[in-house]
Design a protein around this motif. Structure first.
Motif, PDB file in Angstrom:
ATOM      1  N   ALA A 100      14.105 -17.855 -20.401  1.00 53.05           N
ATOM      2  CA  ALA A 100      14.866 -18.000 -21.601  1.00 53.05           C
ATOM      3  C   ALA A 100      15.754 -16.688 -21.744  1.00 53.05           C
ATOM      4  CB  ALA A 100      14.057 -18.587 -22.594  1.00 53.05           C
ATOM      5  N   ALA A 101      15.013 -15.575 -21.857  1.00 52.24           N
ATOM      6  CA  ALA A 101      15.743 -14.255 -22.333  1.00 52.24           C
ATOM      7  C   ALA A 101      16.604 -13.979 -21.438  1.00 52.24           C
ATOM      8  CB  ALA A 101      14.537 -13.167 -22.501  1.00 52.24           C
ATOM      9  N   ASP A 102      16.096 -14.079 -20.027  1.00 56.95           N
ATOM     10  CA  ASP A 102      17.318 -13.727 -18.956  1.00 56.95           C
ATOM     11  C   ASP A 102      18.477 -14.401 -19.223  1.00 56.95           C
ATOM     12  OD1 ASP A 102      15.779 -11.952 -17.827  1.00 56.95           O
ATOM     13  OD2 ASP A 102      15.113 -13.153 -16.212  1.00 56.95           O
ATOM     14  N   ALA A 103      18.499 -15.713 -19.310  1.00 58.24           N
ATOM     15  CA  ALA A 103      19.485 -16.968 -19.621  1.00 58.24           C
ATOM     16  C   ALA A 103      20.427 -16.603 -20.660  1.00 58.24           C
ATOM     17  CB  ALA A 103      19.186 -18.289 -19.329  1.00 58.24           C
ATOM     18  N   ALA A 104      19.698 -16.262 -21.836  1.00 56.35           N
ATOM     19  CA  ALA A 104      20.375 -15.900 -23.034  1.00 56.35           C
ATOM     20  C   ALA A 104      21.234 -14.349 -22.830  1.00 56.35           C
ATOM     21  CB  ALA A 104      19.485 -15.679 -23.993  1.00 56.35           C
ATOM     22  N   SER A 105      20.570 -13.637 -22.401  1.00 54.05           N
ATOM     23  CA  SER A 105      21.127 -12.289 -22.066  1.00 54.05           C
ATOM     24  C   SER A 105      22.315 -12.388 -21.117  1.00 54.05           C
ATOM     25  CB  SER A 105      20.268 -11.487 -21.379  1.00 54.05           C
ATOM     26  OG  SER A 105      20.476 -10.209 -20.758  1.00 54.05           O
ATOM     27  N   GLN A 106      22.283 -13.193 -20.185  1.00 52.18           N
ATOM     28  CA  GLN A 106      23.701 -13.544 -19.071  1.00 52.18           C
ATOM     29  C   GLN A 106      24.717 -14.073 -19.975  1.00 52.18           C
ATOM     30  OE1 GLN A 106      23.094 -15.607 -15.308  1.00 52.18           O
ATOM     31  NE2 GLN A 106      20.935 -14.820 -15.370  1.00 52.18           N
ATOM     32  N   ALA A 107      24.339 -14.750 -21.122  1.00 50.45           N
ATOM     33  CA  ALA A 107      25.385 -15.361 -21.869  1.00 50.45           C
ATOM     34  C   ALA A 107      25.737 -14.656 -22.898  1.00 50.45           C
ATOM     35  CB  ALA A 107      24.828 -16.707 -22.265  1.00 50.45           C
ATOM     36  N   GLY A 108      25.334 -13.221 -23.392  1.00 47.02           N
ATOM     37  CA  GLY A 108      25.873 -12.352 -24.159  1.00 47.02           C
ATOM     38  C   GLY A 108      24.899 -12.367 -25.512  1.00 47.02           C
ATOM     39  N   PHE A 109      23.628 -13.017 -25.216  1.00 42.31           N
ATOM     40  CA  PHE A 109      22.654 -12.727 -26.426  1.00 42.31           C
ATOM     41  C   PHE A 109      21.644 -12.033 -26.033  1.00 42.31           C
ATOM     42  CE2 PHE A 109      25.071 -16.535 -26.844  1.00 42.31           C
ATOM     43  CZ  PHE A 109      25.467 -16.543 -28.230  1.00 42.31           C
ATOM     44  N   PRO A 110      21.661 -10.597 -25.760  1.00 39.85           N
ATOM     45  CA  PRO A 110      20.584  -9.627 -25.249  1.00 39.85           C
ATOM     46  C   PRO A 110      19.289  -9.626 -25.843  1.00 39.85           C
ATOM     47  CG  PRO A 110      22.292  -8.436 -26.174  1.00 39.85           C
ATOM     48  CD  PRO A 110      22.779  -9.831 -26.530  1.00 39.85           C
ATOM     49  N   HIS A 111      19.210 -10.180 -27.040  1.00 40.09           N
ATOM     50  CA  HIS A 111      17.886 -10.044 -27.920  1.00 40.09           C
ATOM     51  C   HIS A 111      16.909 -10.957 -28.145  1.00 40.09           C
ATOM     52  CE1 HIS A 111      19.240  -5.807 -28.084  1.00 40.09           C
ATOM     53  NE2 HIS A 111      20.404  -6.194 -28.692  1.00 40.09           N
ATOM     54  N   PHE A 112      17.452 -12.135 -27.413  1.00 36.54           N
ATOM     55  CA  PHE A 112      16.681 -13.419 -27.683  1.00 36.54           C
ATOM     56  C   PHE A 112      15.121 -13.424 -27.186  1.00 36.54           C
ATOM     57  CE2 PHE A 112      15.971 -18.170 -26.395  1.00 36.54           C
ATOM     58  CZ  PHE A 112      16.140 -18.621 -27.637  1.00 36.54           C
ATOM     59  N   ASN A 113      14.471 -13.741 -28.286  1.00 39.25           N
ATOM     60  CA  ASN A 113      13.003 -13.727 -27.936  1.00 39.25           C
ATOM     61  C   ASN A 113      12.408 -15.056 -28.811  1.00 39.25           C
ATOM     62  OD1 ASN A 113      10.311 -13.006 -27.707  1.00 39.25           O
ATOM     63  ND2 ASN A 113      10.240 -11.715 -29.297  1.00 39.25           N
ATOM     64  N   PRO A 114      12.403 -16.081 -27.871  1.00 36.45           N
ATOM     65  CA  PRO A 114      11.884 -17.463 -28.720  1.00 36.45           C
ATOM     66  C   PRO A 114      10.470 -17.501 -28.890  1.00 36.45           C
ATOM     67  CG  PRO A 114      12.155 -17.577 -26.125  1.00 36.45           C
ATOM     68  CD  PRO A 114      12.524 -16.263 -26.418  1.00 36.45           C
ATOM     69  N   ASP A 115      10.311 -18.219 -30.069  1.00 39.87           N
ATOM     70  CA  ASP A 115       8.886 -18.495 -30.645  1.00 39.87           C
ATOM     71  C   ASP A 115       8.507 -19.983 -30.519  1.00 39.87           C
ATOM     72  OD1 ASP A 115      10.305 -19.284 -32.641  1.00 39.87           O
ATOM     73  OD2 ASP A 115       9.745 -18.042 -34.287  1.00 39.87           O
ATOM     74  N   ALA A 116       9.414 -20.649 -30.058  1.00 40.49           N
ATOM     75  CA  ALA A 116       9.240 -22.340 -30.008  1.00 40.49           C
ATOM     76  C   ALA A 116       9.799 -22.795 -28.697  1.00 40.49           C
ATOM     77  CB  ALA A 116       9.831 -22.870 -31.152  1.00 40.49           C
ATOM     78  N   CYS A 117       9.126 -23.535 -28.057  1.00 39.85           N
ATOM     79  CA  CYS A 117       9.359 -24.364 -26.804  1.00 39.85           C
ATOM     80  C   CYS A 117       9.228 -25.760 -27.213  1.00 39.85           C
ATOM     81  CB  CYS A 117       8.838 -23.809 -25.700  1.00 39.85           C
ATOM     82  SG  CYS A 117       9.164 -24.429 -24.270  1.00 39.85           S
ATOM     83  N   LEU A 118      10.204 -26.434 -27.024  1.00 42.02           N
ATOM     84  CA  LEU A 118      10.105 -27.966 -26.958  1.00 42.02           C
ATOM     85  C   LEU A 118      10.295 -28.690 -25.634  1.00 42.02           C
ATOM     86  CD1 LEU A 118      10.125 -30.886 -28.403  1.00 42.02           C
ATOM     87  CD2 LEU A 118      12.588 -30.216 -28.995  1.00 42.02           C
ATOM     88  N   ILE A 119       9.707 -29.404 -25.112  1.00 46.83           N
ATOM     89  CA  ILE A 119       9.888 -30.274 -24.025  1.00 46.83           C
ATOM     90  C   ILE A 119      10.011 -31.510 -24.015  1.00 46.83           C
ATOM     91  CG2 ILE A 119       8.697 -30.580 -21.395  1.00 46.83           C
ATOM     92  CD1 ILE A 119       6.878 -28.060 -22.140  1.00 46.83           C
ATOM     93  N   ASN A 120      11.138 -32.189 -23.565  1.00 41.58           N
ATOM     94  CA  ASN A 120      11.546 -33.298 -23.956  1.00 41.58           C
ATOM     95  C   ASN A 120      11.390 -34.238 -22.419  1.00 41.58           C
ATOM     96  OD1 ASN A 120      12.202 -33.430 -26.623  1.00 41.58           O
ATOM     97  ND2 ASN A 120      14.543 -32.960 -26.009  1.00 41.58           N
ATOM     98  N   ARG A 121      10.612 -35.326 -22.341  1.00 48.69           N
ATOM     99  CA  ARG A 121      10.688 -36.039 -21.242  1.00 48.69           C
ATOM    100  C   ARG A 121      11.366 -37.434 -21.182  1.00 48.69           C
ATOM    101  NH1 ARG A 121       4.959 -38.383 -19.728  1.00 48.69           N
ATOM    102  NH2 ARG A 121       5.660 -40.080 -20.939  1.00 48.69           N
TER     103      ARG A 121
END
Ligand code: MD3
Ligand code: FE
Length: 213
Positions: A100-121
């Motif tokens: 998640a941090a890598d993808a955000a960084s590639q998109a111009g959000f270099p400090h993204f540090n997620p604290d929640a992850c939701l998985i939809n099925r």
């Protein structure tokens, strides 16, 4: 030269201001990601949430990370444990956080540090009606989403529910970063079509990474 068969994977497609699709970004990691999803689901089984209006959602959900999403008579909010069982959510695997941090960084959000992850099925017929995600504390933080398994038609609307929505196909391995002004746009998923995916069977999974607090 016109190159219709470029084999450069992944490739990025700007979608709107603040939103970019990283096509096939995690395709080669998909088997591992699906395995990790199954491990999370052993600790926090997929369930169909009942909305505050009393409807059973067709999408099944599970969570990991410091915060998960709960609903009660007051509506939706993030909690540090599963209100059904009183248990803490399973921890967010480091490989998830890194992705998640890598993808955000590639998109111009270099400090993204997620604290929640939701998985939809999703299974065939499952849909997600147009909604906004605004229960997170800091809406300047993006959301990163990862699509696995069967393809789905994503609806990307405007800032009002009634605004026209564009349709975008999200496929196995696609990662999307939703930030800036796109963060508050209405969005949804049209009913999933029948199909069988070689790794995910008759399902589509979507992982979203968020900064809740
Ligand atoms: C655009 N999930 O979990 S992912 C959700 O495929 C959700 O399961 C959908 O909407 C799914 O809330 C769509 C793409 C997505 C996720 C969050 C967004 C798009 C977004 C937040 C703001 C704008
Ligand atoms: Fe959403």
């Amino acid at each position: 030269m016109l190159d219709l068969f470029s084999d450069e994977i992944p490739w990025s497609e700007p979608l709107a201001e603040g939103a970019v699709i990283l096509r096939r970004q995690v395709r080669d990691d998909a088997e591992t990601l699906l395995k990790v999803i199954n491990e999370i689901a052993l600790r926090n089984p997929f369930y169909h949430r009942i909305t505050p209006g009393g409807h059973r959602m067709s999408v099944a959900m599970t969570h990991c990370g410091d915060f998960g999403w709960s609903s009660d008579a007051q509506g939706y909010h993030y909690t540090d444990r599963d209100v059904e069982t009183g248990q803490k959510w399973p921890p967010m695997p480091e490989c998830f956080r890194q992705l998640a941090a890598d993808a955000a960084s590639q998109a111009g959000f270099p400090h993204f540090n997620p604290d929640a992850c939701l998985i939809n099925r999703y299974e065939p017929g499952t849909k997600l009606t147009l909604h906004q995600d605004k229960d997170e504390r800091d809406l300047r933080q993006p959301i990163v989403s990862v699509s696995l398994g069967l393809p789905a038609v994503f609806q990307f609307g405007g800032f009002e529910r009634s605004d026209a929505a564009q349709r975008v196909l999200l496929e196995h391995g696609d990662v999307v970063v939703w930030g800036g002004p796109s963060r508050l746009r209405f969005h949804g998923i049209l009913p999933l079509k029948f199909g069988v995916h070689p790794l995910a069977g008759a399902f589509r999974y979507n992982i979203t990474f968020r900064r809740a607090r």
